[in-house]
Design an enzyme around this catalytic site. Sequence first.
Site, PDB file in Angstrom:
ATOM      1  N   ASP A 114      50.549   2.766 -17.093  1.00  0.00           N
ATOM      2  CA  ASP A 114      51.752   3.367 -17.233  1.00  0.00           C
ATOM      3  C   ASP A 114      52.333   3.565 -15.628  1.00  0.00           C
ATOM      4  OD1 ASP A 114      53.477   5.296 -18.204  1.00  0.00           O
ATOM      5  OD2 ASP A 114      52.081   6.724 -18.894  1.00  0.00           O
ATOM      6  N   HIS A 136      61.050   3.504 -12.318  1.00  0.00           N
ATOM      7  CA  HIS A 136      60.383   4.654 -12.777  1.00  0.00           C
ATOM      8  C   HIS A 136      59.355   4.168 -13.818  1.00  0.00           C
ATOM      9  CE1 HIS A 136      63.132   7.900 -11.725  1.00  0.00           C
ATOM     10  NE2 HIS A 136      63.869   7.022 -11.773  1.00  0.00           N
TER      11      HIS A 136
END
Length: 460
Positions: A364, A156
């Site tokens: 990110d 993730h």
Amino acid sequence: MTGRLIIASNRTAAPGEARAGGLAVALADALSERGGGVWFGWSGDIVEREPRGAHVFTEDGVEFALADLTQAEYDGYYLGYANRALWPVFHYRIDLAQFEEADFAAYEAVNRRFGRLLAQFTRPEDVVWIHDYHFLLLGQEMRASGWSGPIGFFLHIPFPAPEVFSSLPQHQRLARAMAAFDLLGFQTDRDTANFRRYLIDTHGGELLEDGRIAVFDRVLTAKTFSIGIDPDDFAALALGDEARAAAERVGGIIDNRALVLGVDRMDYSKGLPQRMEAFGRVLDDNPDLRGRSSFLQIAPPSREAVDAYQALRVELDRLTGRINADYADLDWVPIRYLARGYPRETLAGLYRLARVALVTPLHDGMNLVAKEFVAAQDPEDPGVLVLSEFAGAAEQMPTSLLVNPHDIASLAEAIHRALLMPLEERRERWQAMDASIRETTIAWWRRAFLEALDTTRPDA
Ligand code: ADP
């Protein structure tokens, strides 16, 4: 006949845990679509004595198995290796990483204990889906405990460039362990390519004709599954009473000024200081905009026990103070920075109210905030998304205003352009982004991953 689904993630959506948020709901849906299964993870409790088993209970046909951690495990495995070594390295912040051998030993020990525990919950026909950077060794530990069925893994957070990943003193050990997974899912093509290149260049992995990779005497699949949100659900949320009430409260304060919005966990990966400096630059360079737009940054502190986070907090306090002192007037404050979280309904209302959203991480994962912002817009009068080229979502949203978040001048320029963008251009850009978030929704993501996992048979 497909087997049950066995999920492992650091935190679960067990009763009592916050279920808001797409991922928890998606995994719960995945379990119930399969007619049940097991969801394993940390209970959230820290206990004094070495815990042995797991707390097991069933809810809505799902068996939850929750294991406690000791204080030493929490410090070494969670705060230490996961969040002081893996998190910074995977987000390209080797400078912030702390490589403590004792932390890795704790990480290894927890993965071993959890792997053994989890193997006991499996039945031969099951499939196992492991989540995230806390559990890079879990698949290998399950294999050591006798599990030979399919194991999928989804990361993730980004997977960094090979030379960055290789800075981890234990990267060889981690790589071998990761080869115990049959299917590795990543958020973006960039992450998948980084992982493949690492295996091929560093470990002599061989790319097979069918796209799989042969490495360490195993054959595995590395593939992109771009995680998403439920756009209809979020759009509906943005029209709900709570969202409207939140928008009215903020609207009353900003008094029809254009709202520039940031919503992030307070993390050094999010580029918050750069964002504030850029907003300050917009005011420096454009006297006409002073008093005409307000920047609201919502950033609840996270992982306060990690030093780098405390330093960030101090930096943000300093920057907001300076810019506000320079420019605030009797009836206007340029930056409001709220160090707390808000319910999704509130966020949805603020997204819809905002003229501009700043999603400008230095590096990110997908960054779901970008997708939530798009989903919450009024199609007739949508806001503008200023998006970092280093956010995972950038691959899917070329019609956002893409920026290099390190380049304060061009970030300021993008904010300025977004504030002045004509309606027609805003609509066109938004329509393309809205179409994109509807292609890879959260439901698509979990189904695509599980379909791929079901067709993967372990290759010893
Ligand atoms: P990350 O997983 O690194 O935090 P994402 O943008 O992918 O970043 O996901 C963040 C999720 O957390 C989103 O669903 C978002 O709505 C939620 N969130 C982020 N910031 C806040 C906040 N300040 N208050 C409440 N929820 C937040």
